[in-house]
Design a protein around this motif. Structure first.
Motif, PDB file in Angstrom:
ATOM      1  N   GLN A   1       5.751   3.834   9.910  1.00 41.20           N
ATOM      2  CA  GLN A   1       6.663   3.155  10.815  1.00 41.20           C
ATOM      3  C   GLN A   1       7.685   2.367  10.001  1.00 41.20           C
ATOM      4  O   GLN A   1       7.324   1.608   9.109  1.00 41.20           O
ATOM      5  CB  GLN A   1       5.882   2.207  11.718  1.00 41.20           C
ATOM      6  N   GLY A   2       8.956   2.545  10.299  1.00 41.16           N
ATOM      7  CA  GLY A   2       9.981   1.793   9.581  1.00 41.16           C
ATOM      8  C   GLY A   2      10.415   2.461   8.292  1.00 41.16           C
ATOM      9  O   GLY A   2      11.236   1.930   7.556  1.00 41.16           O
TER      10      GLY A   2
ATOM     11  N   PRO B   1      -1.358   5.761   3.411  1.00 38.55           N
ATOM     12  CA  PRO B   1      -2.776   6.137   3.269  1.00 38.55           C
ATOM     13  C   PRO B   1      -3.484   6.300   4.612  1.00 38.55           C
ATOM     14  O   PRO B   1      -4.361   7.151   4.752  1.00 38.55           O
ATOM     15  CB  PRO B   1      -3.354   4.979   2.446  1.00 38.55           C
ATOM     16  N   GLU B   2      -3.081   5.492   5.614  1.00 45.29           N
ATOM     17  CA  GLU B   2      -3.704   5.659   6.926  1.00 45.29           C
ATOM     18  C   GLU B   2      -3.293   6.985   7.548  1.00 45.29           C
ATOM     19  O   GLU B   2      -4.075   7.634   8.250  1.00 45.29           O
ATOM     20  CB  GLU B   2      -3.317   4.491   7.840  1.00 45.29           C
TER      21      GLU B   2
ATOM     22  N   HIS C   1      11.171   8.122   9.103  1.00 41.67           N
ATOM     23  CA  HIS C   1      11.019   7.770  10.509  1.00 41.67           C
ATOM     24  C   HIS C   1      12.386   7.660  11.155  1.00 41.67           C
ATOM     25  O   HIS C   1      12.629   8.168  12.247  1.00 41.67           O
ATOM     26  CB  HIS C   1      10.242   6.447  10.611  1.00 41.67           C
TER      27      HIS C   1
ATOM     28  N   ASN D   1       0.818  -1.211   0.000  1.00 37.59           N
ATOM     29  CA  ASN D   1       0.000   0.000   0.000  1.00 37.59           C
ATOM     30  C   ASN D   1       0.856   1.266   0.000  1.00 37.59           C
ATOM     31  O   ASN D   1       0.882   1.995   0.986  1.00 37.59           O
ATOM     32  CB  ASN D   1      -0.943  -0.020   1.220  1.00 37.59           C
TER      33      ASN D   1
ATOM     34  N   SER E   1       3.292  10.348  15.298  1.00 33.07           N
ATOM     35  CA  SER E   1       2.327   9.260  15.123  1.00 33.07           C
ATOM     36  C   SER E   1       2.811   8.369  13.993  1.00 33.07           C
ATOM     37  O   SER E   1       3.027   8.853  12.882  1.00 33.07           O
ATOM     38  CB  SER E   1       0.959   9.840  14.762  1.00 33.07           C
ATOM     39  N   LEU E   2       2.991   7.074  14.260  1.00 31.23           N
ATOM     40  CA  LEU E   2       3.542   6.190  13.236  1.00 31.23           C
ATOM     41  C   LEU E   2       2.477   5.231  12.714  1.00 31.23           C
ATOM     42  O   LEU E   2       1.786   4.577  13.481  1.00 31.23           O
ATOM     43  CB  LEU E   2       4.711   5.392  13.822  1.00 31.23           C
ATOM     44  N   TYR E   3       2.360   5.135  11.390  1.00 29.21           N
ATOM     45  CA  TYR E   3       1.319   4.336  10.763  1.00 29.21           C
ATOM     46  C   TYR E   3       1.915   3.162  10.001  1.00 29.21           C
ATOM     47  O   TYR E   3       3.066   3.187   9.602  1.00 29.21           O
ATOM     48  CB  TYR E   3       0.500   5.210   9.806  1.00 29.21           C
TER      49      TYR E   3
ATOM     50  N   GLN F   1       6.742  -3.270   6.809  1.00 30.63           N
ATOM     51  CA  GLN F   1       7.558  -3.572   7.983  1.00 30.63           C
ATOM     52  C   GLN F   1       8.277  -4.907   7.898  1.00 30.63           C
ATOM     53  O   GLN F   1       9.168  -5.192   8.684  1.00 30.63           O
ATOM     54  CB  GLN F   1       6.702  -3.513   9.263  1.00 30.63           C
TER      55      GLN F   1
ATOM     56  N   PRO G   1       3.215  -6.121   3.790  1.00 30.07           N
ATOM     57  CA  PRO G   1       3.382  -4.809   4.428  1.00 30.07           C
ATOM     58  C   PRO G   1       4.858  -4.418   4.513  1.00 30.07           C
ATOM     59  O   PRO G   1       5.739  -5.271   4.591  1.00 30.07           O
ATOM     60  CB  PRO G   1       2.799  -4.998   5.837  1.00 30.07           C
TER      61      PRO G   1
ATOM     62  N   TYR H   1      -2.561   9.738   5.825  1.00 34.33           N
ATOM     63  CA  TYR H   1      -3.288  10.804   5.131  1.00 34.33           C
ATOM     64  C   TYR H   1      -4.687  10.952   5.712  1.00 34.33           C
ATOM     65  O   TYR H   1      -5.206  12.050   5.887  1.00 34.33           O
ATOM     66  CB  TYR H   1      -3.415  10.501   3.635  1.00 34.33           C
ATOM     67  N   GLN H   2      -5.293   9.810   6.019  1.00 36.11           N
ATOM     68  CA  GLN H   2      -6.653   9.867   6.530  1.00 36.11           C
ATOM     69  C   GLN H   2      -6.711  10.571   7.876  1.00 36.11           C
ATOM     70  O   GLN H   2      -7.621  11.342   8.147  1.00 36.11           O
ATOM     71  CB  GLN H   2      -7.210   8.459   6.662  1.00 36.11           C
ATOM     72  N   ASP H   3      -5.720  10.269   8.746  1.00 37.27           N
ATOM     73  CA  ASP H   3      -5.699  10.944  10.041  1.00 37.27           C
ATOM     74  C   ASP H   3      -5.381  12.424   9.888  1.00 37.27           C
ATOM     75  O   ASP H   3      -5.787  13.245  10.715  1.00 37.27           O
ATOM     76  CB  ASP H   3      -4.691  10.269  10.982  1.00 37.27           C
TER      77      ASP H   3
END
Lengths: 281, 216, 220
Positions: free
Chosen positions: A148-149, A180-181, A153, A43, A174-176, A83, A81, A183-185
């Motif tokens: 994250q990673g 896209p997650e 970061h 993603n 804040s680590l996602y 990570q 993913p 951007y949403q936050d």
């Protein structure tokens, strides 16, 4: 209870003595066994993502070209993913990180990078109309979101130093799992800005022009490139040959226009650390 | 997101969730029985090792187990695709709980019947197959179906390793359209429906067994 | 591999941060859930049928939702209704709402099994209302349901690992971060598993202590 602890201790000791399997396949071995395993992130638009159930993005189009180019050598792809991706290359589970990884000093210690596929200068992105942020120094104290990673970061100390130079400080981080997650936050107001590669940000801005705005660069120029395990020189050169051809016949620039909105004709012909420094040997 | 594009995605996600869960349960059932048999066998080192293993896995969150299996095992040379890893993760997790369920019914089993079986000349294996297992199976069935509902409720953990199950479909739809209500509410309804069906199944199973055999 | 464990140890600060976060968010949500569950359990055994039915339906639906779904509903859907909570508040709320339903159901079950004689004897001695509840009924329910409550507490700890998906730096989040940066997934996650096992074993030890109290008090 005591017996259980002893049993567990025995198992762990035995496991600890097992040598880590970290043999990556060399180019010769790959040619002999007839296939190469590449790993792609699930993603990270616009480079690699899933649309309507199908893989899409710059890296996926390059993957198709690579399959053709490699001819007799099969190219098998795993999508997972971020990570777990580079760790899988370092452990030998995957031969190539077919992914828009950002070249960084820390990663260069365990990986060889191919020639770049795009610029990866990191910019900040904010909500449209957020007048608090006009320049990099205004980011002081605000909440940042990133993956994250990701290399940004790991380079947050640089960002912190940058903000401290103008008398500010790094805000909450804040680590996602994926951008896209984040951007949403950002749209939701939980974070104030996202740090990401300018190419990825431009893609979001194209898709959601009314929600977000581009800011300025926060770190010196960097690059996206594919990666192989450090030491695997022939495999890296093999992939570089592939890229060489895609640049000569214009395919790479065409795909950059298609997915990234612009071509990058002046990319270096070999991997470079951020700030155009040469890779370590 | 329009229903026309969301519904097929939800269907795909549900299919993945159900497939992975069912495969994991089936595998876990067999593994659980094996673990229970080893534990009740009192073989010195092995039984203790299994007890330790069960204790550790029962304390491990699904997400942590998922990351250990999917990211960690390949470092030891055991590479797995996301889907295979997902089934394995669910199987490992449910097998230890199923082992406890089996162990309970095996321990509760009336010794008198076993003694009678031996007196009649049956070996351990035959006695197990013809006397112990059918009754233990019936006694365990409601608890096993209950475990199945727990598996479904724990299955979203595989979304963390990239498997496109029902939860991941909803998250993906949300990050694409920035509109969360439709995807998440639909996914929730589907999960609740599946779990409710399983709960009904569990009650029905209990009633049938009690009706047919007089006892659980 | 031993060298890799060394790297993990080098990151002990990150892992300790995660461990501490996990412990306190689980302790806080466990406490709040139990408190709310006592209230909800009262509704579940209420003499008014309507109250009983509505509460039971709510509890049943909550017990049919996967925890991660509930977390996402709170995290992604509430903002569209105007309620944008921070990630910590979302995580805490999800754990509390989810476990209140389970604890309430457990307490209800224990209450149903409570011998009526105890309550009647209490009333005969002049206990009524809140005093009856607090000194006669509740202690017995909690002691009787101790092991099951302990089990649910362990489930709560395991559910807390899901909080990593909404960026809460719990133990699993920090372990994932360490392994992603240093490329040592197996050793890092094994350490995380060991830490979770320690937390859950502590809970089980607590339940065993409670059991001893139960035996002393005459429960069996």
């Amino acid at each position: 209870m005591l017996r259980k602890l002893i049993a567990a201790f025995c198992v762990i000791t035995v496991a600890a003595l097992v040598p880590s399997q970290s043999r990556a396949a060399s180019l010769e071995e790959i040619k002999k066994r007839g296939y190469m395993v590449v790993a792609t992130e699930d993603n990270y638009p616009p480079f690699e993502y899933i649309q309507d159930g199908q893989p899409a993005g710059l890296d996926h189009d390059l993957y198709k070209l690579l399959k053709e180019w490699a001819g007799a050598v099969q190219v098998r792809q795993e999508i997972l993913p971020w990570q777990g991706l580079l760790a899988g290359v370092v452990s030998g589970q995957f031969d190539v990180a077919l992914s828009a990884a950002t070249i960084s000093d820390q990663r260069a210690q365990q990986l060889y990078f191919t020639m770049p596929i795009a610029e990866a200068t990191h910019y900040y992105m904010k909500r449209k109309g957020d007048t608090r942020i006009q320049a990099v120094k205004d980011l002081s104290g605000l909440t940042i979101g990133t993956q994250q990673g990701s290399s940004i970061h790991q380079r947050l100390p640089e960002v912190e130093a940058l903000l401290q130079k103008t008398g500010g400080k790094l805000g909450r981080v804040s680590l996602y799992a994926s951008y896209p997650e984040a951007y949403q936050d950002l749209a939701n107001g939980r974070i104030d800005y996202v740090l990401n590669s300018v190419v990825a940000i431009s893609d979001v801005l194209r898709k959601r022009p009314n929600e977000f705005e581009l800011g300025q660069a926060v770190v010196p120029i960097g690059y996206h490139a594919w990666a192989v395990k450090r030491g695997n020189k022939e495999l890296r050169d093999y992939i570089n040959q592939f890229f060489n051809e895609q640049r000569k016949n214009g395919n790479l620039y065409r795909l950059q226009e298609k997915w990234l909105g612009r071509a990058f004709p002046d990319l270096p012909w070999e991997a470079k650390l951020p700030g155009n420094r040469p890779m370590p040997e | 997101m329009a229903w026309s594009s969301l519904l097929p995605e939800l269907a795909r996600g549900t299919a993945t969730t159900l497939t992975v869960s069912l495969a994991g349960i089936a595998l876990g059932l067999v593994a659980g029985l094996a673990l229970a048999l080893i534990r009740t066998s009192h073989i010195p080192v092995v039984a203790s090792a299994v007890a330790a293993y069960v204790s550790v896995v029962r304390a491990t969150p699904m997400v942590t187990l998922a990351l250990l299996v999917f990211f960690g095992l390949p470092a030891l040379g055991l590479g797995l695709s996301p889907l295979t890893a997902a089934i394995l993760i669910i199987a490992i997790n449910t097998s230890v709980f199923q082992a406890e369920i089996w162990r309970a019914s095996l321990l509760d089993f009336p010794r008198g019947q076993l003694d009678a079986a031996h007196a009649a000349g049956m070996t351990h294996a035959v006695a197990f197959r013809r006397i112990v297992f059918p009754q233990a199976w019936r006694a365990s069935l409601p608890a096993l179906v209950n475990e199945a509902t727990l598996v479904i409720k724990g299955s979203p953990a595989v979304a963390v390793i990239g498997v496109v199950d029902l939860t991941r479909v909803a998250v993906r739809a949300t990050t694409l359209t920035y509109e969360p209500m439709r995807p998440f509410l639909s996914a929730t309804v589907i999960y609740v429906a599946v779990v409710m069906v399983l709960i009904r199944l569990q009650r029905y199973t209990e009633r049938r067994i009690v009706a047919k055999y007089g006892t659980l | 591999m031993i060298a890799n464990f060394g790297v993990v140890l080098g990151e002990w600060r990150s892992l300790m941060t995660g461990l501490v976060n996990t412990i306190w968010i689980c302790a806080l949500s466990g406490l709040l859930s139990l408190l709310f569950a006592v209230l909800v359990a009262q509704l579940l055994v209420s003499r008014r049928r309507a109250v009983r039915r509505v509460t039971q339906s709510g509890v049943d639906v909550l017990r049919a939702i996967p925890f991660l779904m509930l977390l996402f509903l709170i995290y992604y859907c509430l903002p569209t209704l105007g309620l944008r909570l921070s990630s910590w508040t979302c995580g805490l709320s999800a754990l509390v709402v989810y476990n209140t339903a389970y604890f309430a159901e457990i307490l209800r079950g224990a209450w149903a099994h409570l011998p009526r004689e105890q309550e009647e004897a209490g009333r005969a001695h002049g206990y009524a209302g809140l005093r009856l509840y607090r000194r006669i009924i509740l202690p017995q329910i909690f002691i009787a349901a101790g092991p099951v409550l302990g089990n649910q507490m362990i489930t709560l700890v395991k559910n807390s690992a899901f909080l990593l998906v909404i960026t809460i730096p719990d133990l699993t989040f920090m372990a994932n971060q360490v392994q992603a940066i240093h490329f040592i997934p197996f050793e890092t996650m094994l350490v995380a598993v060991a830490l979770y096992w320690t937390i859950c074993s502590t809970i089980e030890w607590g339940v065993r202590r409670l059991d001893r109290v139960a035996v002393v008090r005459g429960h069996e």
